[in-house]
Design an enzyme around this catalytic site. Structure first.
Site, PDB file in Angstrom:
ATOM      1  N   GLU A  69       0.818  -1.219   0.000  1.00 38.76           N
ATOM      2  CA  GLU A  69       0.000   0.000   0.000  1.00 38.76           C
ATOM      3  C   GLU A  69       0.847   1.262   0.000  1.00 38.76           C
ATOM      4  OE1 GLU A  69      -2.960   2.054  -0.647  1.00 38.76           O
ATOM      5  OE2 GLU A  69      -3.724   0.165   0.163  1.00 38.76           O
ATOM      6  N   GLY A 102       1.519   7.350  -0.474  1.00 42.11           N
ATOM      7  CA  GLY A 102       1.728   7.466   0.964  1.00 42.11           C
ATOM      8  C   GLY A 102       0.606   6.892   1.801  1.00 42.11           C
ATOM      9  N   ILE A 126      -2.530   7.519   1.727  1.00 44.66           N
ATOM     10  CA  ILE A 126      -3.862   7.434   1.115  1.00 44.66           C
ATOM     11  C   ILE A 126      -4.216   5.979   0.834  1.00 44.66           C
ATOM     12  CG2 ILE A 126      -5.304   8.172  -0.807  1.00 44.66           C
ATOM     13  CD1 ILE A 126      -3.328  10.474  -1.246  1.00 44.66           C
ATOM     14  N   GLU A 168      14.266  16.572  -3.198  1.00 47.22           N
ATOM     15  CA  GLU A 168      15.591  16.039  -2.909  1.00 47.22           C
ATOM     16  C   GLU A 168      16.659  16.943  -3.521  1.00 47.22           C
ATOM     17  OE1 GLU A 168      16.101  13.428  -1.067  1.00 47.22           O
ATOM     18  OE2 GLU A 168      14.071  12.579  -0.962  1.00 47.22           O
ATOM     19  N   ASP A 210       9.166   8.895 -10.801  1.00 48.16           N
ATOM     20  CA  ASP A 210       8.441   8.444  -9.617  1.00 48.16           C
ATOM     21  C   ASP A 210       6.966   8.219  -9.945  1.00 48.16           C
ATOM     22  OD1 ASP A 210       8.258   8.391  -6.430  1.00 48.16           O
ATOM     23  OD2 ASP A 210       6.645   9.681  -7.141  1.00 48.16           O
ATOM     24  N   LYS A 227       4.479   4.609 -10.164  1.00 46.85           N
ATOM     25  CA  LYS A 227       3.187   4.479  -9.489  1.00 46.85           C
ATOM     26  C   LYS A 227       2.071   4.224 -10.498  1.00 46.85           C
ATOM     27  CE  LYS A 227       4.817   7.489  -5.798  1.00 46.85           C
ATOM     28  NZ  LYS A 227       4.775   8.858  -5.212  1.00 46.85           N
ATOM     29  N   GLY A 254       6.270  11.433   3.045  1.00 49.94           N
ATOM     30  CA  GLY A 254       6.647  11.768   4.409  1.00 49.94           C
ATOM     31  C   GLY A 254       6.742  10.530   5.271  1.00 49.94           C
TER      32      GLY A 254
END
Length: 430
Positions: A131, A136, A138, A192, A203, A207, A306
């Protein structure tokens, strides 16, 4: 009744996310035990820097030998939050071989080798949950994989990278340029030191591959995802978007083709109407819009990155896997029965917003319109502004194949009256 033997958990990685996982396991130990039906025990933590002080973690649990840790044979669950392809891939498969289920947050690995990892989990009768790999905290993967398992998902459209959303939101709300907004994101810790993975869409593409695979019951790898970054987005693009009643977001889009016989997955910056729910997603937040036959339109929103939010998703998976472990079962594995082909980007049907620098003289608009007609692309609106022999021409098209739109742009570049193509942006969400 609660069983007394604790479930043993190994943690691979103890950075921002891993340290939060360890903290929550400790501070919420009683609640986790009550929810699972057994206590969970942190049995080992694999790190690269063993001398670093890690508050709340028994130093005797820390090791640099991750391979030996996953080979112990007495582990129930391995939590992998080190990221990257190797050694994560080998460590996960080794964990399966030695009797442990796995919870991972590794989007890059799952997008590249998810099918092989699922096969290894199934071979050894173990769980693979992830997950935390997308958006994150969600809840998204579990609703797609379980809650919507009886529905037909047609489209997944989302903002799945907080860094890029922060930058674009800052450009939109303050008029800042890309570099200025990126500098602020870096100073605040959202970006970053090397932001390439975020701003170039890598990224989000990983996803998108994961989401498309789950939503459409089809294997979609990272290489199947069309990807464009957002580094060329300008303040002028936002000005044009506002004139259209739109804003700009870096979107991950996964959808079935019109006939349902294939799927597409793509990531790029696009204009979306201010009336669309995703247009109001601000700052570093994420949101994913799902469209399905029976449920209609659903939106999932929240912090997408985070330490604590991502750890929340990891712990949710840990509880689910632990419950399966106690009951001697496993949860849902890979569902790829549909095996739909992934269409190339050229077959995607979309709209374009094209800004041209042209000579300010009679006949230019007619020449431009002819090029669109020759490529079978219908024009929706045209806006022209001229001064001192130069002009700006903004064309918004009706829907057409991306290949036809791309061919149109290339032909426009060859016109003597076109000084340059200032901006090209797709229009989505209508």
């Amino acid at each position: 009744m609660m069983r007394t033997r604790p479930l043993k958990v190994a943690l691979l990685g103890c950075g921002v996310v891993g340290s939060e996982v360890a903290r929550i396991m400790t501070t919420h130990a009683d609640d986790l035990a009550a929810r699972i039906g057994a206590p969970v025990e942190l049995a080992g933590v694999a790190v690269r820097r063993p001398d670093k002080v890690r508050e709340g973690i028994d130093p005797s649990l820390v090791t640099t030998d991750a391979t030996a840790l996953v080979k112990r044979g007495d582990l129930d669950i391995v939590v992998e939050v080190i990221g990257g392809i190797e050694p994560a891939r080998t460590l996960i498969t080794t964990a399966f071989e030695h009797g442990a289920s796995v919870v991972s947050a590794n989007k890059a690995l799952l997008a590249q080798d998810g099918a092989a990892l699922h096969a290894a989990a199934e071979e050894h009768g173990k769980d693979l949950y992830y997950e935390a790999a997308v958006a994150g905290a969600i809840p998204l993967i579990r609703p797609l994989r379980e809650s919507l398992a009886g529905d037909k998902v047609n489209r997944v459209l989302g903002i799945v990278n907080g860094t890029t959303n922060f930058i674009l939101d800052k450009m939109d709300s303050t008029g800042a340029g890309y570099q200025e907004a990126l500098d602020e994101a870096t100073a605040l810790g959202y970006a970053e030191a090397d932001p390439t993975a975020d701003v170039e869409g890598f990224d989000a593409a990983a996803k998108a591959a994961i989401l498309a695979g789950i939503a459409f019951h089809t294997r979609v790898r990272l290489d199947d995802v069309h990807r464009e970054g957002m580094t060329e987005v300008t303040a002028a693009d936002f000005a044009s978007a506002k004139e259209m009643g739109c804003t700009i977001k870096l979107l991950a889009i996964c959808e079935r083709a019109g006939d349902g016989a294939s799927v597409t997955a793509r990531v790029y910056p696009a204009m979306i109407p201010l009336s669309h729910p995703l247009a109001s997603v601000r700052g570093a937040y994420n949101a994913v819009f799902v469209e399905s036959d029976a449920s209609g339109q659903l939106m999932f929103y929240g912090p997408g990155a985070g330490g604590a939010p991502t750890a929340s998703a990891v712990l949710g998976d840990l509880v689910a896997v632990a419950r399966n472990r106690i009951n001697g079962t496993t949860g849902p594995g890979e569902s790829a029965y549909a095996a739909l082909p992934v269409s190339p980007m050229g077959e995607v049907v979309t709209r374009y917003h094209i800004s041209l620098d042209v000579a300010d003289k009679p006949g230019v608009l007619a020449q431009v319109a002819t090029v669109f007609a020759e490529h079978g692309v219908s024009i929706d609106t045209v806006r022209q502004q001229g001064k001192d022999g130069e002009a700006s021409l903004v064309v918004v098209t009706h829907r057409a194949s991306d290949a036809a739109l791309g061919g149109t742009v290339e032909a426009l570049r060859k016109l003597d009256t076109v000084r340059g193509v200032a901006s090209i942006m797709r229009v989505e969400g209508e």
